[in-house]
Design a protein around this motif. Structure first.
Motif, short mmCIF file in Angstrom:
data_model
loop_
_atom_site.label_atom_id
_atom_site.label_comp_id
_atom_site.label_asym_id
_atom_site.label_seq_id
_atom_site.Cartn_x
_atom_site.Cartn_y
_atom_site.Cartn_z
N TYR A 11 0.84 -1.21 0.00
CA TYR A 11 0.00 0.00 0.00
C TYR A 11 0.88 1.26 0.00
N ARG A 12 1.98 1.19 0.73
CA ARG A 12 2.92 2.32 0.76
C ARG A 12 3.53 2.53 -0.62
N THR A 13 3.87 1.45 -1.31
CA THR A 13 4.42 1.55 -2.66
C THR A 13 3.41 2.22 -3.59
N ALA A 14 2.15 1.83 -3.46
CA ALA A 14 1.10 2.41 -4.31
C ALA A 14 0.90 3.89 -4.00
N ILE A 15 0.79 4.25 -2.74
CA ILE A 15 0.55 5.66 -2.40
C ILE A 15 1.76 6.52 -2.78
N ASP A 16 2.97 5.99 -2.66
CA ASP A 16 4.16 6.72 -3.08
C ASP A 16 4.14 6.96 -4.59
N ALA A 17 3.70 5.95 -5.33
CA ALA A 17 3.62 6.09 -6.79
C ALA A 17 2.58 7.14 -7.17
N PHE A 18 1.43 7.14 -6.50
CA PHE A 18 0.40 8.14 -6.79
C PHE A 18 0.89 9.53 -6.42
N GLU A 19 1.58 9.64 -5.30
CA GLU A 19 2.11 10.94 -4.88
C GLU A 19 3.08 11.48 -5.93
N ARG A 20 3.99 10.63 -6.38
CA ARG A 20 4.96 11.06 -7.39
C ARG A 20 4.26 11.48 -8.67
N TYR A 21 3.29 10.70 -9.10
CA TYR A 21 2.55 11.03 -10.32
C TYR A 21 1.89 12.40 -10.20
N LEU A 22 1.24 12.63 -9.06
CA LEU A 22 0.55 13.90 -8.86
C LEU A 22 1.52 15.07 -8.83
N MET A 23 2.68 14.86 -8.25
CA MET A 23 3.66 15.94 -8.17
C MET A 23 4.33 16.22 -9.51
N VAL A 24 4.56 15.20 -10.30
CA VAL A 24 5.29 15.36 -11.56
C VAL A 24 4.35 15.64 -12.73
N TYR A 25 3.33 14.83 -12.88
CA TYR A 25 2.47 14.92 -14.06
C TYR A 25 1.11 15.52 -13.80
N GLY A 26 0.69 15.46 -12.57
CA GLY A 26 -0.66 15.89 -12.24
C GLY A 26 -0.71 17.34 -11.80
N PRO A 27 -1.78 17.66 -11.14
CA PRO A 27 -1.98 19.03 -10.72
C PRO A 27 -1.26 19.39 -9.43
N GLY A 28 -0.34 18.54 -8.99
CA GLY A 28 0.25 18.78 -7.66
C GLY A 28 -0.75 18.29 -6.66
N GLY A 29 -1.34 19.17 -5.95
CA GLY A 29 -2.41 18.77 -5.07
C GLY A 29 -2.36 19.45 -3.74
N SER A 30 -3.49 19.48 -3.12
CA SER A 30 -3.59 20.07 -1.79
C SER A 30 -3.23 19.03 -0.75
N VAL A 31 -2.88 19.49 0.41
CA VAL A 31 -2.59 18.57 1.51
C VAL A 31 -3.83 17.73 1.80
N ALA A 32 -5.00 18.35 1.71
CA ALA A 32 -6.25 17.62 1.96
C ALA A 32 -6.40 16.44 1.02
N MET A 33 -6.01 16.60 -0.24
CA MET A 33 -6.11 15.50 -1.20
C MET A 33 -5.23 14.34 -0.76
#
Length: 120
Positions: free
Chosen positions: A34-56
């Motif tokens: 689960y940590r591997t998955a959430i880390d991958a989503f975090e990286r995607y959001l930071m690099v390719y996505g809209p970044g994101g709010s802390v709430a997200m």
């Protein structure tokens, strides 16, 4: 800038930093897969996505914590297309994103320009 606005900005920024550290700690405590998955989503959001709010990110941690507690397989959480999952997830947090404000500003400017268009 008056002192109250300055204080609010600093406290807000410090509050976000504290919340970010709490989110990172929550993610770190997840089971490895689960940590591997959430880390991958975090990286995607930071690099390719809209970044994101802390709430997200906090809500993403909630989802993965609950899934881990229920032993829900990651594939059941994210479906067959992880990109579609995270982009749909992130869309719920983009209403105040700067890019959306700029898109609206562009659309409004073009509508004003078309209203002034006399055809000449």
């Amino acid at each position: 800038m008056d002192i109250s606005k300055f204080t609010a900005k600093v406290i807000g920024d410090l509050g976000d930093k504290r919340r970010w550290r709490q989110y990172k700690e929550r993610a770190r405590r997840l089971p490895v897969n689960y940590r591997t998955a959430i880390d991958a989503f975090e990286r995607y959001l930071m690099v390719y996505g809209p970044g994101g709010s802390v709430a997200m990110f906090e809500d993403l941690a909630d989802l993965f914590e609950q899934s881990a507690a229920d032993r829900t397989p990651i594939r059941e959480v994210v479906g067959d297309d992880p990109v579609e999952f995270i982009e749909t997830f992130a869309r719920n947090y983009q209403e105040d994103a700067w890019v959306n404000r700029e898109r609206k500003r562009l659309v409004d400017a073009i509508e004003r320009a078309m209203g002034d268009d006399t055809g000449s």
